[in-house]
Write an enzyme that holds these catalytic residues in place. Structure first.
Site, PDB file in Angstrom:
ATOM      1  N   CYS A  15      -4.332  -1.199  -2.286  1.00 57.40           N
ATOM      2  CA  CYS A  15      -4.358   0.257  -2.441  1.00 57.40           C
ATOM      3  C   CYS A  15      -5.244   0.567  -3.645  1.00 57.40           C
ATOM      4  CB  CYS A  15      -2.937   0.766  -2.679  1.00 57.40           C
ATOM      5  SG  CYS A  15      -2.846   2.532  -3.049  1.00 57.40           S
TER       6      CYS A  15
ATOM      7  N   THR B  73      -5.651   3.247  -5.226  1.00 59.02           N
ATOM      8  CA  THR B  73      -4.996   4.091  -6.230  1.00 59.02           C
ATOM      9  C   THR B  73      -4.068   3.272  -7.124  1.00 59.02           C
ATOM     10  OG1 THR B  73      -5.116   5.922  -4.645  1.00 59.02           O
ATOM     11  CG2 THR B  73      -3.625   6.178  -6.516  1.00 59.02           C
TER      12      THR B  73
ATOM     13  N   TYR C 126      -0.372   8.475  -2.514  1.00 60.57           N
ATOM     14  CA  TYR C 126      -0.348   8.221  -3.953  1.00 60.57           C
ATOM     15  C   TYR C 126      -1.580   8.871  -4.612  1.00 60.57           C
ATOM     16  CZ  TYR C 126       3.098   4.336  -3.494  1.00 60.57           C
ATOM     17  OH  TYR C 126       4.206   3.558  -3.268  1.00 60.57           O
ATOM     18  N   GLY C 127      -2.622   9.025  -3.798  1.00 63.43           N
ATOM     19  CA  GLY C 127      -3.941   9.369  -4.337  1.00 63.43           C
ATOM     20  C   GLY C 127      -4.081  10.764  -4.902  1.00 63.43           C
TER      21      GLY C 127
ATOM     22  N   GLU D  49      -5.212   9.058   8.929  1.00 68.13           N
ATOM     23  CA  GLU D  49      -3.798   8.931   9.333  1.00 68.13           C
ATOM     24  C   GLU D  49      -3.519   9.708  10.618  1.00 68.13           C
ATOM     25  OE1 GLU D  49      -0.690   8.063   7.152  1.00 68.13           O
ATOM     26  OE2 GLU D  49      -1.956   6.691   6.007  1.00 68.13           O
TER      27      GLU D  49
ATOM     28  N   ASP E  92       0.859  -1.182   0.000  1.00 68.44           N
ATOM     29  CA  ASP E  92       0.000   0.000   0.000  1.00 68.44           C
ATOM     30  C   ASP E  92       0.892   1.227   0.000  1.00 68.44           C
ATOM     31  OD1 ASP E  92      -2.385   1.572   0.186  1.00 68.44           O
ATOM     32  OD2 ASP E  92      -1.940   1.900   2.293  1.00 68.44           O
ATOM     33  N   SER E  93       0.285   2.360  -0.324  1.00 69.43           N
ATOM     34  CA  SER E  93       1.033   3.620  -0.277  1.00 69.43           C
ATOM     35  C   SER E  93       1.428   3.976   1.157  1.00 69.43           C
ATOM     36  CB  SER E  93       0.166   4.735  -0.847  1.00 69.43           C
ATOM     37  OG  SER E  93      -1.060   4.783  -0.145  1.00 69.43           O
TER      38      SER E  93
ATOM     39  N   CYS F 113     -11.057   3.043  -1.272  1.00 65.81           N
ATOM     40  CA  CYS F 113      -9.723   3.373  -0.771  1.00 65.81           C
ATOM     41  C   CYS F 113      -9.560   2.588   0.521  1.00 65.81           C
ATOM     42  CB  CYS F 113      -9.641   4.871  -0.500  1.00 65.81           C
ATOM     43  SG  CYS F 113      -8.221   5.359   0.499  1.00 65.81           S
ATOM     44  N   THR F 114      -8.400   1.973   0.701  1.00 66.21           N
ATOM     45  CA  THR F 114      -8.240   1.055   1.838  1.00 66.21           C
ATOM     46  C   THR F 114      -8.121   1.778   3.187  1.00 66.21           C
ATOM     47  OG1 THR F 114      -5.911   0.921   1.176  1.00 66.21           O
ATOM     48  CG2 THR F 114      -7.343  -0.932   0.590  1.00 66.21           C
ATOM     49  N   HIS F 115      -8.048   3.093   3.161  1.00 61.66           N
ATOM     50  CA  HIS F 115      -8.102   3.835   4.435  1.00 61.66           C
ATOM     51  C   HIS F 115      -9.533   3.916   4.975  1.00 61.66           C
ATOM     52  CE1 HIS F 115      -4.042   5.242   3.630  1.00 61.66           C
ATOM     53  NE2 HIS F 115      -4.021   5.872   4.780  1.00 61.66           N
TER      54      HIS F 115
HETATM   55  N1  DGL Z   1      -4.310   3.606   0.286  1.00 61.60           N
HETATM   56  C1  DGL Z   1      -4.624   4.563  -0.737  1.00 61.60           C
HETATM   57  C2  DGL Z   1      -5.780   4.040  -1.572  1.00 61.60           C
HETATM   58  O1  DGL Z   1      -6.366   3.016  -1.250  1.00 61.60           O
HETATM   59  C3  DGL Z   1      -4.993   5.912  -0.163  1.00 61.60           C
HETATM   60  C4  DGL Z   1      -3.827   6.694   0.360  1.00 61.60           C
HETATM   61  C5  DGL Z   1      -3.093   7.444  -0.704  1.00 61.60           C
HETATM   62  O2  DGL Z   1      -3.608   8.412  -1.243  1.00 61.60           O
HETATM   63  O3  DGL Z   1      -1.985   7.039  -0.981  1.00 61.60           O
HETATM   64  O4  DGL Z   1      -6.106   4.624  -2.581  1.00 61.60           O
END
Ligand code: DGL
Length: 275
Positions: A73, A75, A42-43, A152, A10-11, A186-188
């Site tokens: 992730c 993204t 990354y997003g 976060e 993941d990012s 998004c996994t967050h």
């Molecule tokens: N984990 C990223 C996703 O699922 C979100 C965080 C990011 O923007 O890097 O898209």
């Protein structure tokens, strides 16, 4: 049977929501997790940069002899072109296909909402994939760029007023569209699923992309006869590209349990971006 670890990338920390599900579903598997905490998010980046980062991340995991790669992730998943991922000579899944399948199985009305990072929404990948599998569905999407920093930074309680306010604003159009299913692309986002659920109302099913990817990985490993052959609990190793202490401190928010794993820092920029 194959006792090599499953690789998860993941990012940053969001992919831990997929690890949380893997630990429940496949407790005997070893897992190698890489979170690119030095280059998150990354997003908000271009497709070129995300692809360059993601290929370095994958090469790191392959160097740890993983038997499968899960891009946990949204993204990365929606940015890596199929022309590239279909050439991978190792089992690979992102979150897109499993999540779309889960959403189509869940919806009764065919009205589906998608929330994700700005980069993911810009690709249009969720809408395209949903409509490819079922042309009759209606899809409404919204980018929710503030959710990642809120999560976060620990603004995750169900009654957090700041996050609730942001969620009300981001979700207003999707609510007005009367969806019965909402993809957390998004996994967050699964970390604030209870709050999102309150804003959307109890009749809306939330689809957790980390969980969908973990379910799919289990099926894939079983089909390929690649499940681990051991009775003891698997081990997790965590790698990051920035301060390990920060990762260790916040990991419990994503894993939903106390974190006492070992975290090592690696130099991700030294890995190639070709596969
Ligand atoms: N984990 C990223 C996703 O699922 C979100 C965080 C990011 O923007 O890097 O898209």
């Amino acid at each position: 049977m194959d006792n090599r670890p499953i690789g998860v990338l993941d990012s940053g920390m969001g992919g831990l929501t997929a690890v949380r599900e893997l630990l429940k579903l496949l407790p005997h598997e070893d897992i190698v997790y890489f979170g690119d905490t030095g280059r998150v998010p990354y997003g908000t980046r271009s497709a070129e940069i995300v692809t360059h980062y993601a290929l370095q991340d994958i090469n790191f995991l392959l160097g740890r002899q993983v038997k499968m790669v899960i891009a946990a992730c949204g993204t990365v998943t929606t940015t890596l072109p199929a022309s590239l991922t279909t050439r991978f000579d190792f089992p690979y899944t992102g979150v897109l296909f499993p999540t779309v399948e889960a959403a189509l199985a869940a919806t009764r009305t065919g009205r589906i909402g998608v929330i994700a990072t700005a980069t993911t929404i810009r690709t249009g990948a969720y809408e395209r994939e949903l409509k490819k599998l079922d042309p009759s569905v209606a899809v409404v999407s919204a980018a929710c760029p503030l959710f990642v920093p809120l999560v976060e930074n620990g603004f995750v309680e169900r009654d957090n007023e700041v996050t609730r306010l942001v969620a009300r604003q981001y979700l207003s159009e999707i609510r007005a569209a009367g969806v019965d299913t909402l993809i957390l692309g998004c996994t967050h986002y699964p970390v604030i699923a209870p709050l999102i659920g309150d804003v959307m109302g109890e009749n809306v099913r939330l689809i957790d992309s980390g969980k969908a990817a973990a379910d799919y990985a289990k099926t894939l490993l079983a089909e390929e006869n690649l499940l681990a052959d051991r009775r003891t609990a698997g081990r997790c190793s965590y790698f990051v590209s920035d301060a390990p202490e920060d990762f260790a401190r916040n990991a419990s928010i994503f894993l939903g349990e106390r974190f006492d794993g070992r975290v090592d820092r690696i130099e991700i920029t030294s890995y190639p971006d070709t596969i």
